[in-house]
Design an enzyme around this catalytic site. Structure first.
Site, PDB file in Angstrom:
ATOM      1  CD1 TRP A   1      -1.889  -2.174   2.090  1.00  0.00           C
ATOM      2  CD2 TRP A   1      -3.015  -1.349   0.336  1.00  0.00           C
ATOM      3  NE1 TRP A   1      -2.916  -3.049   1.799  1.00  0.00           N
ATOM      4  CE2 TRP A   1      -3.619  -2.560   0.725  1.00  0.00           C
ATOM      5  CE3 TRP A   1      -3.540  -0.655  -0.753  1.00  0.00           C
ATOM      6  CZ2 TRP A   1      -4.727  -3.091   0.072  1.00  0.00           C
ATOM      7  CZ3 TRP A   1      -4.636  -1.178  -1.397  1.00  0.00           C
ATOM      8  CH2 TRP A   1      -5.215  -2.373  -0.981  1.00  0.00           C
TER       9      TRP A   1
ATOM     10  CD  GLU B   1      -0.011   9.721   6.765  1.00  0.00           C
ATOM     11  OE1 GLU B   1       0.340   9.662   7.957  1.00  0.00           O
ATOM     12  OE2 GLU B   1       0.753  10.015   5.849  1.00  0.00           O
TER      13      GLU B   1
HETATM   14  P1  TGC Z   1       3.868   4.386  21.084  1.00  0.00           P
HETATM   15  O1  TGC Z   1       4.357   3.714  22.331  1.00  0.00           O
HETATM   16  O2  TGC Z   1       2.649   5.206  21.161  1.00  0.00           O
HETATM   17  O3  TGC Z   1       5.046   5.301  20.487  1.00  0.00           O
HETATM   18  C1  TGC Z   1       6.348   4.830  20.224  1.00  0.00           C
HETATM   19  C2  TGC Z   1       7.286   6.031  20.292  1.00  0.00           C
HETATM   20  O4  TGC Z   1       6.910   6.987  19.287  1.00  0.00           O
HETATM   21  C3  TGC Z   1       6.525   8.247  19.902  1.00  0.00           C
HETATM   22  N1  TGC Z   1       5.354   8.738  19.167  1.00  0.00           N
HETATM   23  C4  TGC Z   1       5.406   9.722  18.283  1.00  0.00           C
HETATM   24  N2  TGC Z   1       6.398  10.524  17.899  1.00  0.00           N
HETATM   25  C5  TGC Z   1       6.119  11.444  16.960  1.00  0.00           C
HETATM   26  N3  TGC Z   1       4.910  11.582  16.380  1.00  0.00           N
HETATM   27  C6  TGC Z   1       3.878  10.779  16.751  1.00  0.00           C
HETATM   28  N4  TGC Z   1       2.697  10.898  16.156  1.00  0.00           N
HETATM   29  C7  TGC Z   1       4.107   9.806  17.743  1.00  0.00           C
HETATM   30  N5  TGC Z   1       3.322   8.865  18.315  1.00  0.00           N
HETATM   31  C8  TGC Z   1       4.114   8.227  19.201  1.00  0.00           C
HETATM   32  C9  TGC Z   1       6.213   7.905  21.335  1.00  0.00           C
HETATM   33  O5  TGC Z   1       6.413   9.014  22.179  1.00  0.00           O
HETATM   34  C10 TGC Z   1       7.200   6.795  21.612  1.00  0.00           C
HETATM   35  O6  TGC Z   1       8.478   7.397  21.819  1.00  0.00           O
HETATM   36  P2  TGC Z   1       9.551   6.742  22.821  1.00  0.00           P
HETATM   37  O7  TGC Z   1      10.652   7.763  22.931  1.00  0.00           O
HETATM   38  O8  TGC Z   1       8.826   6.495  24.111  1.00  0.00           O
HETATM   39  O9  TGC Z   1      10.000   5.474  22.170  1.00  0.00           O
HETATM   40  O10 TGC Z   1       3.745   3.255  19.981  1.00  0.00           O
HETATM   41  P3  TGC Z   1       2.666   2.129  19.788  1.00  0.00           P
HETATM   42  O11 TGC Z   1       3.388   0.900  19.359  1.00  0.00           O
HETATM   43  O12 TGC Z   1       1.752   2.075  20.984  1.00  0.00           O
HETATM   44  O13 TGC Z   1       1.853   2.604  18.497  1.00  0.00           O
HETATM   45  C11 TGC Z   1       1.147   3.732  18.506  1.00  0.00           C
HETATM   46  C12 TGC Z   1       0.190   3.850  17.295  1.00  0.00           C
HETATM   47  C13 TGC Z   1      -0.774   2.677  17.203  1.00  0.00           C
HETATM   48  C14 TGC Z   1      -0.594   5.096  17.560  1.00  0.00           C
HETATM   49  C15 TGC Z   1       0.982   3.949  16.015  1.00  0.00           C
HETATM   50  O14 TGC Z   1       1.608   2.778  15.720  1.00  0.00           O
HETATM   51  C16 TGC Z   1       0.149   4.417  14.833  1.00  0.00           C
HETATM   52  O15 TGC Z   1      -0.003   5.615  14.664  1.00  0.00           O
HETATM   53  N6  TGC Z   1      -0.419   3.502  13.989  1.00  0.00           N
HETATM   54  C17 TGC Z   1      -1.044   3.882  12.734  1.00  0.00           C
HETATM   55  C18 TGC Z   1      -0.132   3.538  11.608  1.00  0.00           C
HETATM   56  C19 TGC Z   1      -0.181   4.558  10.497  1.00  0.00           C
HETATM   57  O16 TGC Z   1      -0.669   5.648  10.608  1.00  0.00           O
HETATM   58  N7  TGC Z   1       0.395   4.184   9.367  1.00  0.00           N
HETATM   59  C20 TGC Z   1       0.526   5.106   8.288  1.00  0.00           C
HETATM   60  C21 TGC Z   1       1.441   4.579   7.207  1.00  0.00           C
HETATM   61  S1  TGC Z   1       1.973   5.810   6.077  1.00  0.00           S
HETATM   62  C22 TGC Z   1       0.619   6.194   5.203  1.00  0.00           C
HETATM   63  O17 TGC Z   1      -0.456   5.773   5.428  1.00  0.00           O
HETATM   64  C23 TGC Z   1       0.854   7.128   4.107  1.00  0.00           C
HETATM   65  S2  TGC Z   1      -0.533   7.554   3.241  1.00  0.00           S
HETATM   66  C24 TGC Z   1       0.249   8.511   2.148  1.00  0.00           C
HETATM   67  C25 TGC Z   1      -0.519   9.587   1.569  1.00  0.00           C
HETATM   68  O18 TGC Z   1      -0.734  10.670   2.186  1.00  0.00           O
HETATM   69  O19 TGC Z   1      -0.855   9.345   0.398  1.00  0.00           O
HETATM   70  P1  FAD Z   2      -5.760  -2.714   9.817  1.00  0.00           P
HETATM   71  O1  FAD Z   2      -4.694  -2.204  10.693  1.00  0.00           O
HETATM   72  O2  FAD Z   2      -5.834  -4.182   9.570  1.00  0.00           O
HETATM   73  O3  FAD Z   2      -7.167  -2.231  10.402  1.00  0.00           O
HETATM   74  C1  FAD Z   2      -8.419  -2.788   9.976  1.00  0.00           C
HETATM   75  C2  FAD Z   2      -9.509  -2.230  10.900  1.00  0.00           C
HETATM   76  O4  FAD Z   2      -9.240  -2.621  12.245  1.00  0.00           O
HETATM   77  C3  FAD Z   2      -9.599  -0.700  10.905  1.00  0.00           C
HETATM   78  O5  FAD Z   2     -10.938  -0.313  11.016  1.00  0.00           O
HETATM   79  C4  FAD Z   2      -8.845  -0.322  12.180  1.00  0.00           C
HETATM   80  O6  FAD Z   2      -9.281   0.923  12.717  1.00  0.00           O
HETATM   81  C5  FAD Z   2      -9.217  -1.473  13.092  1.00  0.00           C
HETATM   82  N1  FAD Z   2      -8.243  -1.670  14.158  1.00  0.00           N
HETATM   83  C6  FAD Z   2      -6.898  -1.895  14.048  1.00  0.00           C
HETATM   84  N2  FAD Z   2      -6.335  -2.003  15.272  1.00  0.00           N
HETATM   85  C7  FAD Z   2      -7.329  -1.846  16.180  1.00  0.00           C
HETATM   86  C8  FAD Z   2      -7.381  -1.833  17.608  1.00  0.00           C
HETATM   87  N3  FAD Z   2      -6.278  -1.992  18.374  1.00  0.00           N
HETATM   88  N4  FAD Z   2      -8.574  -1.621  18.198  1.00  0.00           N
HETATM   89  C9  FAD Z   2      -9.701  -1.426  17.453  1.00  0.00           C
HETATM   90  N5  FAD Z   2      -9.723  -1.421  16.099  1.00  0.00           N
HETATM   91  C10 FAD Z   2      -8.537  -1.625  15.477  1.00  0.00           C
HETATM   92  N6  FAD Z   2       1.224   3.018   4.055  1.00  0.00           N
HETATM   93  C11 FAD Z   2       2.527   3.406   3.958  1.00  0.00           C
HETATM   94  O7  FAD Z   2       3.376   2.980   4.734  1.00  0.00           O
HETATM   95  N7  FAD Z   2       2.912   4.281   2.979  1.00  0.00           N
HETATM   96  C12 FAD Z   2       2.054   4.781   2.070  1.00  0.00           C
HETATM   97  O8  FAD Z   2       2.444   5.575   1.204  1.00  0.00           O
HETATM   98  C13 FAD Z   2       0.679   4.374   2.126  1.00  0.00           C
HETATM   99  N8  FAD Z   2      -0.208   4.791   1.185  1.00  0.00           N
HETATM  100  C14 FAD Z   2      -1.466   4.248   1.153  1.00  0.00           C
HETATM  101  C15 FAD Z   2      -2.309   4.521   0.084  1.00  0.00           C
HETATM  102  C16 FAD Z   2      -3.572   3.934   0.014  1.00  0.00           C
HETATM  103  C17 FAD Z   2      -4.437   4.178  -1.193  1.00  0.00           C
HETATM  104  C18 FAD Z   2      -4.030   3.121   1.081  1.00  0.00           C
HETATM  105  C19 FAD Z   2      -5.402   2.520   1.042  1.00  0.00           C
HETATM  106  C20 FAD Z   2      -3.209   2.849   2.148  1.00  0.00           C
HETATM  107  C21 FAD Z   2      -1.898   3.385   2.203  1.00  0.00           C
HETATM  108  N9  FAD Z   2      -1.005   3.065   3.230  1.00  0.00           N
HETATM  109  C22 FAD Z   2       0.302   3.468   3.161  1.00  0.00           C
HETATM  110  C23 FAD Z   2      -1.396   2.085   4.248  1.00  0.00           C
HETATM  111  C24 FAD Z   2      -2.252   2.665   5.372  1.00  0.00           C
HETATM  112  O9  FAD Z   2      -1.493   3.456   6.224  1.00  0.00           O
HETATM  113  C25 FAD Z   2      -2.892   1.489   6.123  1.00  0.00           C
HETATM  114  O10 FAD Z   2      -3.865   0.957   5.261  1.00  0.00           O
HETATM  115  C26 FAD Z   2      -3.505   1.929   7.447  1.00  0.00           C
HETATM  116  O11 FAD Z   2      -2.493   2.277   8.375  1.00  0.00           O
HETATM  117  C27 FAD Z   2      -4.401   0.840   8.059  1.00  0.00           C
HETATM  118  O12 FAD Z   2      -3.765  -0.399   8.070  1.00  0.00           O
HETATM  119  P2  FAD Z   2      -4.507  -1.700   7.467  1.00  0.00           P
HETATM  120  O13 FAD Z   2      -5.032  -1.358   6.133  1.00  0.00           O
HETATM  121  O14 FAD Z   2      -3.561  -2.830   7.583  1.00  0.00           O
HETATM  122  O15 FAD Z   2      -5.752  -1.937   8.409  1.00  0.00           O
END
Ligand code: TGC
Ligand code: FAD
Length: 389
Positions: free
Chosen positions: A167, A368
């Protein structure tokens, strides 16, 4: 209709902007109106990104717009946010391209790179001559990136990477991939250049959302990279999460643009479409929907402007960004769904931008950090209890 309503500035927020901020917004809006809107439906239909616009976007300072030095425009965060808003009024895929280039890829190097890495990559990325992507998500680890399985092991004075990222926006069109991987000490980042032996990409097709954006898988099979490709300052999950905070900030602004486009479309349509005795806009149920849209867009604008000021003052916390991303994207999605309904059958065709925005926003609500992940981040902030595990 008043100018304020036409521009969707119900509370005169324009008065709070500087001339430079207005100029950045208006320039981006002109670019979107002239260059994007006439062709975006074709890109959406053909699952392509309009690559020919990258040099113009670079010329307008849109890549790394809020970074300082290294050929970046050095704008403040209000101007940067307003640009994201205008890009997403065109298409979420366009804003995504700019977010991934700027807030994820360039920022990853800016915040975690050596001076040599910054000098080598950032100026070329600001010019749009090098495209970046950000590989965090894996097939089995989305919301929990800490569980990633991609590994890097030392090999002489370099590293060998193995794993799969899925993704990934801009994956196959990127010249340089930021790849997050586990080493003995925890999570860290690497720069993997296109063409490195063992590194390949595969595009994901069949998306109903973000069709004007390239989404790929990154495959790393015994990819050997030099020591100089390690982002040594990135230690632990906070390395990638710090980049996500930057990108989520831009998304919170961007969603307002998509919602605004849907509002205008629904308003124009219901004012001209007559059913029974009057234009649809004359019926109370339709007006209630328009009022709800105006209210949520205006609230989202206020949240973003305050967020921008906090960011510029160095007071913004990641939880503030979670609040804004969660709320603004979810409300934008509801607005798009309502607008689609208000257009009746015309709501499902590409003569109007509404269905495209609606489908795109399904992704924006997921990537995100999903809506629910941000709920849990805020829940943890309020209660001190971690409900993730
Ligand atoms: P957690 O214990 O909360 O944090 C680990 C360490 O990270 C620090 N931290 C942050 N630092 C900067 N910015 C933030 N937003 C931060 N959140 C946490 C935290 O202080 C800690 O630091 P340290 O010094 O204590 O080690 O970690 P956790 O394992 O409990 O996970 C937290 C959680 C679930 C919130 C995190 O994993 C999360 O945000 N999950 C969502 C994953 C996500 O957003 N993936 C996105 C992939 S990229 C993408 O989707 C691009 S789309 C591209 C586009 O725009 O087209
Ligand atoms: P999952 O994590 O499997 O989640 C599935 C469902 O379960 C969601 O409703 C979620 O809210 C829920 N869920 C998960 N954990 C919990 C919990 N603890 N408690 C309750 N509910 C929970 N990623 C990158 O790294 N780089 C990119 O450039 C990027 N671009 C993207 C572009 C597109 C078009 C898309 C669709 C995705 C992209 N992503 C990228 C990935 C994106 O960040 C992930 O899809 C997103 O973080 C969710 O992960 P997942 O799809 O594996 O869903």
């Amino acid at each position: 209709m008043s100018d304020l309503l036409r521009d969707l500035d119900f509370f005169h927020l324009d008065d709070l902007l500087t001339d430079e901020e207005r100029m950045a917004r208006d320039t981006a809006k002109r670019f979107v109106d002239r260059e994007i809107l006439p062709l975006i439906e074709r890109n959406f239909a053909s699952e392509t990104f309009p690559m020919h616009l990258v040099p113009q976007m670079a010329e307008l300072g849109m890549f790394g717009a809020n970074l300082k030095g290294y050929g970046c425009a050095g704008m403040n965060n209000v101007a940067y946010g307003l640009i994201m808003q205008e890009l997403e009024a065109g298409d979420s895929g366009l804003r995504s391209f700019a977010s991934v280039q700027s807030a994820l890829s360039m920022y990853a190097i800016y915040a975690n790179g050596s001076e040599e890495q910054k000098q080598r990559y950032l100026p070329e990325m600001a010019k749009g001559k090098l495209i970046g992507c950000f590989g965090l998500t894996e097939p089995d680890h989305g919301s929990d990136p800490g569980g990633m399985e991609t590994r890097a092991r030392r090999d002489g004075d370099g590293w060998i990477l193995n794993g799969t990222k899925r993704w990934i926006t801009n994956g196959s069109i990127a010249d340089i991939a930021i790849v997050w991987a586990k080493v003995d000490e925890g999570i860290t980042g690497f720069l993997v250049e296109k063409g490195t032996p063992g590194f390949s990409t595969r595009d994901i097709h069949g998306k109903f959302s973000m069709r004007a954006s390239i989404t790929s898988e990154l495959i790393l099979e015994d990819v050997r990279i030099p020591k100089t490709a390690h982002l040594e300052k990135a230690r632990g999950l906070k390395g990638p999460l710090g980049c996500l905070t930057q990108a989520r900030y831009g998304i919170a602004w961007g969603a307002i643009g998509a919602a605004r486009s849907c509002f205008h479309c629904a308003l124009d349509y219901t004012k001209s479409r007559k059913q029974f005795s009057r234009p649809l806009a004359g019926y109370q149920l339709v007006q209630a929907k328009l009022v709800k849209m105006l209210t949520e867009i205006t609230k989202a604008q206020m949240v973003c402007l305050r967020l921008a000021h906090l960011k510029d003052q160095g007071k913004m916390r990641p939880e503030h960004v979670s609040f804004a991303k969660r709320n603004n994207v979810n409300e934008a999605l509801k607005i798009a769904r309502d607008a689609r309904d208000m257009l009746g059958a015309n709501g499902i065709v590409n003569e109007y931008p509404v269905i495209r925005h609606m489908l795109n926003l399904e992704t924006v609500n997921t990537y995100e950090g999903t809506f629910d992940v941000h709920t849990l981040i805020l829940g943890r902030d309020i209660t001190g209890e971690n409900a993730f595990e």
